[in-house]
Structure formats: structure tokens, C-alpha cells
Motif scaffolding. Structure first.
Motif, PDB file in Angstrom:
ATOM      1  N   ARG A 232       0.901  -1.279  -0.074  1.00 44.56           N
ATOM      2  CA  ARG A 232      -0.021   0.172  -0.119  1.00 44.56           C
ATOM      3  C   ARG A 232       0.955   1.047   0.043  1.00 44.56           C
ATOM      4  O   ARG A 232       0.649   2.275  -0.615  1.00 44.56           O
ATOM      5  N   PHE A 233       1.992   1.257   0.776  1.00 43.81           N
ATOM      6  CA  PHE A 233       3.082   2.373   0.742  1.00 43.81           C
ATOM      7  C   PHE A 233       3.433   2.392  -0.575  1.00 43.81           C
ATOM      8  O   PHE A 233       3.677   3.696  -1.166  1.00 43.81           O
ATOM      9  N   ALA A 234       4.032   1.412  -1.248  1.00 44.85           N
ATOM     10  CA  ALA A 234       4.371   1.599  -2.732  1.00 44.85           C
ATOM     11  C   ALA A 234       3.387   2.059  -3.634  1.00 44.85           C
ATOM     12  O   ALA A 234       3.522   2.953  -4.581  1.00 44.85           O
ATOM     13  N   LEU A 235       1.931   2.009  -3.541  1.00 43.47           N
ATOM     14  CA  LEU A 235       1.046   2.271  -4.534  1.00 43.47           C
ATOM     15  C   LEU A 235       0.871   3.684  -4.181  1.00 43.47           C
ATOM     16  O   LEU A 235       0.585   4.561  -4.961  1.00 43.47           O
ATOM     17  N   LYS A 236       0.912   4.109  -2.682  1.00 43.76           N
ATOM     18  CA  LYS A 236       0.642   5.551  -2.692  1.00 43.76           C
ATOM     19  C   LYS A 236       2.139   6.599  -2.956  1.00 43.76           C
ATOM     20  O   LYS A 236       1.538   7.430  -3.662  1.00 43.76           O
ATOM     21  N   HIS A 237       3.062   5.963  -2.741  1.00 41.69           N
ATOM     22  CA  HIS A 237       4.272   6.691  -3.153  1.00 41.69           C
ATOM     23  C   HIS A 237       5.097   6.360  -4.493  1.00 41.69           C
ATOM     24  O   HIS A 237       6.007   7.024  -4.742  1.00 41.69           O
TER      25      HIS A 237
ATOM     26  N   ILE B 289      -5.075  -6.947  -2.699  1.00 39.78           N
ATOM     27  CA  ILE B 289      -4.590  -5.482  -2.420  1.00 39.78           C
ATOM     28  C   ILE B 289      -5.327  -4.236  -3.465  1.00 39.78           C
ATOM     29  O   ILE B 289      -5.429  -3.206  -3.466  1.00 39.78           O
ATOM     30  N   LEU B 290      -5.056  -5.016  -4.677  1.00 41.06           N
ATOM     31  CA  LEU B 290      -5.353  -4.188  -5.996  1.00 41.06           C
ATOM     32  C   LEU B 290      -6.652  -3.595  -5.907  1.00 41.06           C
ATOM     33  O   LEU B 290      -7.183  -3.044  -6.851  1.00 41.06           O
ATOM     34  N   LYS B 291      -7.545  -4.522  -5.320  1.00 40.68           N
ATOM     35  CA  LYS B 291      -9.031  -4.110  -5.158  1.00 40.68           C
ATOM     36  C   LYS B 291      -9.510  -2.933  -4.362  1.00 40.68           C
ATOM     37  O   LYS B 291     -10.546  -2.425  -4.433  1.00 40.68           O
ATOM     38  N   GLU B 292      -8.344  -2.667  -3.467  1.00 35.93           N
ATOM     39  CA  GLU B 292      -8.672  -1.480  -2.434  1.00 35.93           C
ATOM     40  C   GLU B 292      -8.388  -0.249  -2.989  1.00 35.93           C
ATOM     41  O   GLU B 292      -7.818  -0.045  -4.146  1.00 35.93           O
ATOM     42  N   GLU B 293      -8.822   0.770  -2.195  1.00 36.96           N
ATOM     43  CA  GLU B 293      -8.763   2.124  -2.543  1.00 36.96           C
ATOM     44  C   GLU B 293      -7.719   2.777  -1.328  1.00 36.96           C
ATOM     45  O   GLU B 293      -8.016   2.621  -0.133  1.00 36.96           O
ATOM     46  N   THR B 294      -6.446   2.681  -2.026  1.00 31.12           N
ATOM     47  CA  THR B 294      -5.212   3.010  -0.869  1.00 31.12           C
ATOM     48  C   THR B 294      -4.467   4.456  -1.196  1.00 31.12           C
ATOM     49  O   THR B 294      -3.652   4.503  -0.535  1.00 31.12           O
ATOM     50  N   GLY B 295      -5.408   5.357  -1.970  1.00 33.30           N
ATOM     51  CA  GLY B 295      -4.882   6.769  -1.987  1.00 33.30           C
ATOM     52  C   GLY B 295      -4.375   7.454  -0.712  1.00 33.30           C
ATOM     53  O   GLY B 295      -3.591   8.081  -0.620  1.00 33.30           O
ATOM     54  N   ASP B 296      -5.309   7.183   0.143  1.00 33.82           N
ATOM     55  CA  ASP B 296      -5.367   7.932   1.341  1.00 33.82           C
ATOM     56  C   ASP B 296      -4.642   7.144   2.338  1.00 33.82           C
ATOM     57  O   ASP B 296      -4.804   7.480   3.731  1.00 33.82           O
TER      58      ASP B 296
END
Length: 346
Positions: free
Chosen positions: A189-194, A329-336
């Protein structure tokens, strides 16, 4: 098969729900101590009963312990009051002449060497050598709770059978439960965000690992051993590691590399190459505990469980991540996403 004994699971979540399923399948009468109505309904659907409560409700946990022959604590390795409550219930049962089996969940963060990703350690701990585990500092992660349990074990003597399960990095996914573990998904999730996969320091430190379903089966193997063992036998050594990797432990750099390459292949990040995690971003992973959670050397060997006939049989961590965890994990909304806010068992 079970002889009809009653089992209490405090915190039947990611680990404990899988244990619960296996116990129900063997005919045990199982009660889960849970916080949320939704989860209560889930474990009822799995064939167990539910009692609502919070880990801080010591009186209620002690009361439930008194009513059960077997107790598992799988909620967290870092909540002393709930462990004390179980021990109080075990002592009350002992005063009535009733023996109890208590299996507590600790974690191999207790072996943390403070490396913060800088080196790979050669130190390997074996659970058939009690002195190796007892050599860790009293202020090591999880150790305060472990010491409270071993002290109570000595006081109770042969009036109870107590064991401490010490799992390492836990991975894996049960599609029937739809629950994910902590460390590797948090890093994803960190990697998706950053936009990049990260590791602490050089990422050189290594940790043993275990699939959650192999771990769940290990609890059952341990339970059956305690049921058959004499009380005197259980006093010799309460510790049980549970790992599937042997000497093939991944470094945290290896883990970050897989995350980066997988997300790049999925078109989610531009650069697959992992980078060092800077301290100003620790809040987006594990806060002040980041170095201990994903920068430690923690190498353990489950000698005792293997001697009891247990063996790991699930997918390795790489295959599990690619096939099972990452798609979820890729189904999640992880932007925030703002880091993991709970406690980490391993």
C-alpha cells in the motif's frame, strides 16, 4: 477428534479464525471473544459461538476463561491486560481442581537485533534450546507478556499446561475469510501511494516466515500434544517457533524487490527498483516501530513442531503474494493510506 472440550479463542482474527475453523472441524465446542458484531456473525457461520467484548475487559475475559478447558490468545502479542485476565481465569480453575490448556501467541520480533536493515545476521534461534530464547533482553518486543506468562506457569506448576507460539513474518490468504496479513500488504500500500517499493536501511536483514494456514495447523498439532503430555512435561519449555523457510529466508530488500516488480508489471508504478525508506515517511508504514517491524533480523527454527509431526505444505511467500495477496490489495482504495495503525504480532 475432540472429546467435547470447550475452547475459547480470544481474538479469532487473521490467525485465530483459521484455528477456529480447524477446531470446529474436529468437533470442539468453540467460542470466539470478538469486538465487532460483523465478525461475531462470521464466526457463527463457521460453527462457533461468539461473546462480545474488548481486550481491556479483564473481568469478562477471566470469566470466559473459567468456563473453558482450552484457551487460545491470538489477538495480539502486545496486550498484557488480556493475557493477565486469561491467567487469572486459569488460576481460578486451578483452585477448583480444573486443569487448563493455554496457548498464547507471541512473535519473533522478540528476537529483534536492532539492525534496522543494515546487516544480515548469522544468529539463528532454535526452540528446542530454551536458553537461546531466554537470552533475549527483558525489554525486547513482546517479552514483557511472555515473561508474565512464564512466571504464571511456574506458579501454577502442574495445575495447567501453558505454551507460547512464536510465529515469524506471517503471509497467506484464506479466500473464505478475505483477510490479509500486515507487513507485506502494508509495504504494498505504501508503494501504491508513493510510487516505489521501500525497505529500511539497506534492506539486508532477514526474517523467517510462515503461511497462515500452516500456522493454524501448527496450533492444532501443539494442542493435541499438550492434551496428551503430562503436566510435568509441559513445564520444561513453553516456547514453540513456527516457520516454513529454514535457511531460505528472504531479506527485506528481496521483499521490496518483489513488491516493486509486481506493481510495475501490473502497471501501478513506473519504476520497479526499490528504494530506502526515509524516516520522514515512517508514518506511512509502522510509525516509530518501523525499524523493528520491517528492519529486523529474526531467524527462527521450528524444531519442536517438526518433532511432533508438523510440516509446512502451503505456497511459499513469493507465490502467495503474486497469486493471492496482491490481487486482493489491488482491489482496495489505497490513495489515502496512512500506515498501519494496529499492533503487529510477529
Amino acid at each position: 477428534m475432540s472429546t467435547g472440550k470447550k475452547v475459547l479463542i480470544v481474538g479469532p482474527g487473521f490467525i485465530g479464525w483459521n484455528v477456529l475453523d480447524l477446531l470446529v472441524a474436529e468437533g470442539y465446542t468453540v467460542t470466539g471473544f470478538v469486538r465487532r458484531d460483523e465478525h461475531a456473525e462470521q464466526i457463527k457461520a463457521s460453527g462457533a459461538s461468539a461473546v462480545m467484548g474488548d481486550l481491556g475487559d479483564k473481568a469478562k475475559i477471566a470469566e470466559q476463561t473459567v468456563k473453558h478447558d482450552i484457551v487460545f490468545h491470538t489477538a495480539t502479542a502486545d496486550h498484557l491486560p488480556s493475557a493477565e485476565a486469561i491467567l487469572e481465569g486459569v488460576k481460578q480453575r486451578a483452585m477448583k481442581g480444573q486443569s487448563t490448556i493455554y496457548i498464547h501467541t507471541s512473535g519473533t520480533s522478540v528476537l529483534d537485533d536492532g539492525a534496522a536493515g543494515s546487516i544480515k545476521s548469522d544468529k539463528v534461534y532454535h526452540d528446542n534450546e530454551k536458553s537461546e530464547i531466554d537470552s533475549v533482553p527483558d525489554d525486547a518486543p513482546h517479552r514483557e507478556i511472555d515473561l508474565a506468562i512464564t512466571k504464571a506457569q511456574k506458579e501454577l506448576g502442574e495445575k495447567a499446561k501453558i505454551a507460547i507460539m512464536i510465529p515469524p513474518l506471517i503471509y497467506g490468504f484464506n479466500p473464505n475469510h478475505k483477510r490479509l496479513t500486515i507487513q507485506i500488504p502494508t509495504l504494498t500500500r505504501f508503494a501504491l501511494k508513493h510510487g516505489y517499493a521501500a525497505h529500511v536501511g539497506k534492506g539486508a536483514a532477514v526474517e523467517s516466515n510462515i503461511h497462515v494456514m500452516d500456522l493454524a495447523r501448527a496450533y492444532i498439532v501443539l494442542l493435541h500434544h499438550l492434551e496428551k503430555a503430562s503436566p510435568a512435561q509441559t513445564l520444561e519449555n513453553p516456547y514453540y517457533f513456527c516457520e516454513s523457510t529454514g535457511s531460505n529466508e528472504p531479506s527485506w530488500h528481496d521483499i521490496a524487490t518483489l513488491i516493486g516488480e509486481s506493481l510495475h508489471s501490473a502497471g501501478k508504478i513506473q519504476d520497479p527498483k526499490p528504494k530506502e525508506l526515509t524516516e520522514n515517511l515512517y508514518g506511512d508504514v509502522f510509525g516509530p516501530y518501523t525499524g523493528a517491524v520491517i528492519g529486523l533480523n529474526s531467524r527462527s527454527r521450528a524444531v519442536r513442531l517438526r518433532e511432533l509431526g508438523w510440516k509446512p505444505r502451503e505456497k511459499d511467500w513469493k507465490r502467495s503474494y503474486i497469486e493471492d495477496e496482491l490481487p486482493e490489495i489491488l482491489k482496495e482504495e489505497t490513495g489515502d493510506f496512512k500506515g498501519y495503525q494496529g499492533t503487529v504480532a510477529s
